[in-house]
Design an enzyme around this catalytic site. Structure first.
Site, short mmCIF file in Angstrom:
data_model
loop_
_atom_site.label_atom_id
_atom_site.label_comp_id
_atom_site.label_asym_id
_atom_site.label_seq_id
_atom_site.Cartn_x
_atom_site.Cartn_y
_atom_site.Cartn_z
NE ARG A 88 -4.31 0.22 2.30
CZ ARG A 88 -5.28 -0.68 2.30
NH1 ARG A 88 -5.02 -1.95 2.28
NH2 ARG A 88 -6.53 -0.27 2.31
NE ARG A 162 -11.19 2.61 4.40
CZ ARG A 162 -12.29 1.88 4.26
NH1 ARG A 162 -13.38 2.15 4.96
NH2 ARG A 162 -12.30 0.87 3.42
P1 AP5 Z 1 -8.70 -2.98 3.82
O1 AP5 Z 1 -9.53 -3.95 4.54
O2 AP5 Z 1 -7.66 -3.48 2.88
O3 AP5 Z 1 -9.67 -1.94 3.13
P2 AP5 Z 1 -9.60 -1.12 1.75
O4 AP5 Z 1 -8.39 -1.22 0.92
O5 AP5 Z 1 -9.99 0.24 2.17
O6 AP5 Z 1 -10.54 -1.88 0.88
P3 AP5 Z 1 -11.99 -2.30 1.17
O7 AP5 Z 1 -11.97 -3.60 1.94
O8 AP5 Z 1 -12.75 -1.16 1.77
O9 AP5 Z 1 -12.55 -2.46 -0.31
P4 AP5 Z 1 -12.38 -3.57 -1.41
O10 AP5 Z 1 -11.63 -2.99 -2.56
O11 AP5 Z 1 -11.90 -4.87 -0.85
O12 AP5 Z 1 -13.90 -3.67 -1.87
P5 AP5 Z 1 -14.98 -4.82 -1.65
O13 AP5 Z 1 -14.63 -6.00 -2.50
O14 AP5 Z 1 -15.24 -5.08 -0.21
O15 AP5 Z 1 -7.93 -2.04 4.86
C1 AP5 Z 1 -8.59 -1.44 5.97
C2 AP5 Z 1 -7.58 -0.67 6.81
O16 AP5 Z 1 -6.57 -1.57 7.32
C3 AP5 Z 1 -6.79 0.42 6.05
O17 AP5 Z 1 -7.50 1.65 5.98
C4 AP5 Z 1 -5.52 0.50 6.89
O18 AP5 Z 1 -5.72 1.25 8.05
C5 AP5 Z 1 -5.29 -0.95 7.31
N1 AP5 Z 1 -4.41 -1.67 6.37
C6 AP5 Z 1 -4.75 -2.75 5.59
N2 AP5 Z 1 -3.70 -3.13 4.84
C7 AP5 Z 1 -2.69 -2.27 5.13
C8 AP5 Z 1 -1.36 -2.13 4.64
N3 AP5 Z 1 -0.86 -2.95 3.69
N4 AP5 Z 1 -0.60 -1.14 5.16
C9 AP5 Z 1 -1.06 -0.33 6.12
N5 AP5 Z 1 -2.32 -0.38 6.61
C10 AP5 Z 1 -3.13 -1.35 6.12
O19 AP5 Z 1 -16.26 -4.10 -2.29
C11 AP5 Z 1 -16.87 -2.98 -1.66
C12 AP5 Z 1 -18.41 -3.08 -1.80
O20 AP5 Z 1 -18.75 -2.92 -3.17
C13 AP5 Z 1 -19.03 -4.41 -1.35
O21 AP5 Z 1 -20.26 -4.17 -0.74
C14 AP5 Z 1 -19.19 -5.19 -2.67
O22 AP5 Z 1 -20.29 -6.09 -2.59
C15 AP5 Z 1 -19.45 -4.05 -3.66
N6 AP5 Z 1 -18.90 -4.32 -5.00
C16 AP5 Z 1 -17.69 -4.84 -5.30
N7 AP5 Z 1 -17.52 -4.92 -6.63
C17 AP5 Z 1 -18.65 -4.41 -7.18
C18 AP5 Z 1 -19.09 -4.22 -8.53
N8 AP5 Z 1 -18.33 -4.55 -9.59
N9 AP5 Z 1 -20.33 -3.66 -8.73
C19 AP5 Z 1 -21.12 -3.31 -7.68
N10 AP5 Z 1 -20.76 -3.49 -6.38
C20 AP5 Z 1 -19.54 -4.02 -6.14
#
Ligand code: AP5
Length: 207
Positions: A88, A162
């Site tokens: 990240r 974020r």
């Molecule tokens: P993390 O859990 O990694 O969160 P993120 O990167 O913010 O990603 P999300 O989980 O929010 O989203 P996603 O892309 O996985 O989307 P999803 O598939 O769920 O990290 C959380 C926190 O942990 C960070 O802020 C940080 O503090 C810490 N952290 C983690 N890793 C770190 C690192 N390497 N270094 C430092 N800190 C770290 O989809 C989202 C929604 O959209 C769902 O409801 C889904 O059903 C829907 N959806 C998905 N695709 C579609 C589509 N094509 N059409 C319609 N809806 C869709």
């Protein structure tokens, strides 16, 4: 094949990485999931991580790098894995390149207004499934029946932080992996099944 999923919060990294890993029978390593599990069980790492996650900030590089290095050394990673949410920062990517070879970086590209809506409507299950209120109308998981909940860091003000962090610290990784010749962009605004098909096509072309 060792894969990295890139993309803004809510782009669909977790959704797609889960499906790709099921299809390819490789482990799905989500640093967000690992950190949340540590917070839930109250480990020292979880206590440290919580203060950052709650503010929408990144957990310090050294903590996350050590965690991933340990995880990738486990036997189940020998035949490949998918990293979701790591690296990240450029520092994390450089550290990763010292203990792993990345064959493919899939960048799931989405517009910012879409991700805000996706995160606001996201509901999670403790089994790892994720749903969206626009197409899922129950408050129980359809896989295991457990009650759904909203992630603590999915509140609007935290989501803004974020996204800022993503633009500043994580988006430069697109260029990093492009320069290494392993980057593929996927249109993440399409239906989930179409995004998945596009990713599998890229993976099959690489094989
Ligand atoms: P993390 O859990 O990694 O969160 P993120 O990167 O913010 O990603 P999300 O989980 O929010 O989203 P996603 O892309 O996985 O989307 P999803 O598939 O769920 O990290 C959380 C926190 O942990 C960070 O802020 C940080 O503090 C810490 N952290 C983690 N890793 C770190 C690192 N390497 N270094 C430092 N800190 C770290 O989809 C989202 C929604 O959209 C769902 O409801 C889904 O059903 C829907 N959806 C998905 N695709 C579609 C589509 N094509 N059409 C319609 N809806 C869709």
């Amino acid at each position: 094949m060792n894969i990295v999923f890139l993309g803004a919060p809510g782009a669909g990294k977790g959704t797609q990485a889960t499906k790709v890993c099921e299809r390819m029978s490789i482990p799905h390593i989500s640093t967000g999931d690992i950190l949340r599990a540590n917070i839930k069980s109250g480990t020292a790492l979880g206590v440290q991580a919580k203060s950052f996650i709650d503010k929408g900030l990144l957990v310090p590089d050294e903590l996350v790098i050590a965690l991933v290095e340990d995880r990738l050394a486990q036997q189940d990673c020998a035949k490949g894995y998918a990293l979701d949410g790591f690296p990240r920062t450029i520092e994390q990517a450089e550290a990763l390149s010292k203990f792993a070879t990345i064959d493919l970086a899939v960048n799931i590209a989405v517009d910012e207004d879409i991700v805000v809506d996706r995160i606001a409507g996201r509901r999670m299950c403790k089994c790892g499934e994720s749903f969206h209120t626009s197409w899922y109308h129950s408050d129980k998981c359809d896989k295991c029946g457990s009650p759904l909940y909203q992630r603590d860091d999915d509140k609007e003000e935290t989501v803004k932080a974020r996204l800022e962090v993503y633009n500043k610290q994580t988006a430069p990784l697109i260029d990093f992996y492009n320069k290494q010749g392993v980057l593929k962009n996927v249109d993440g605004m399409q239906e989930m099944t179409k995004v998945f098909d596009d990713i599998m096509e890229i993976i099959n072309d690489k094989h």
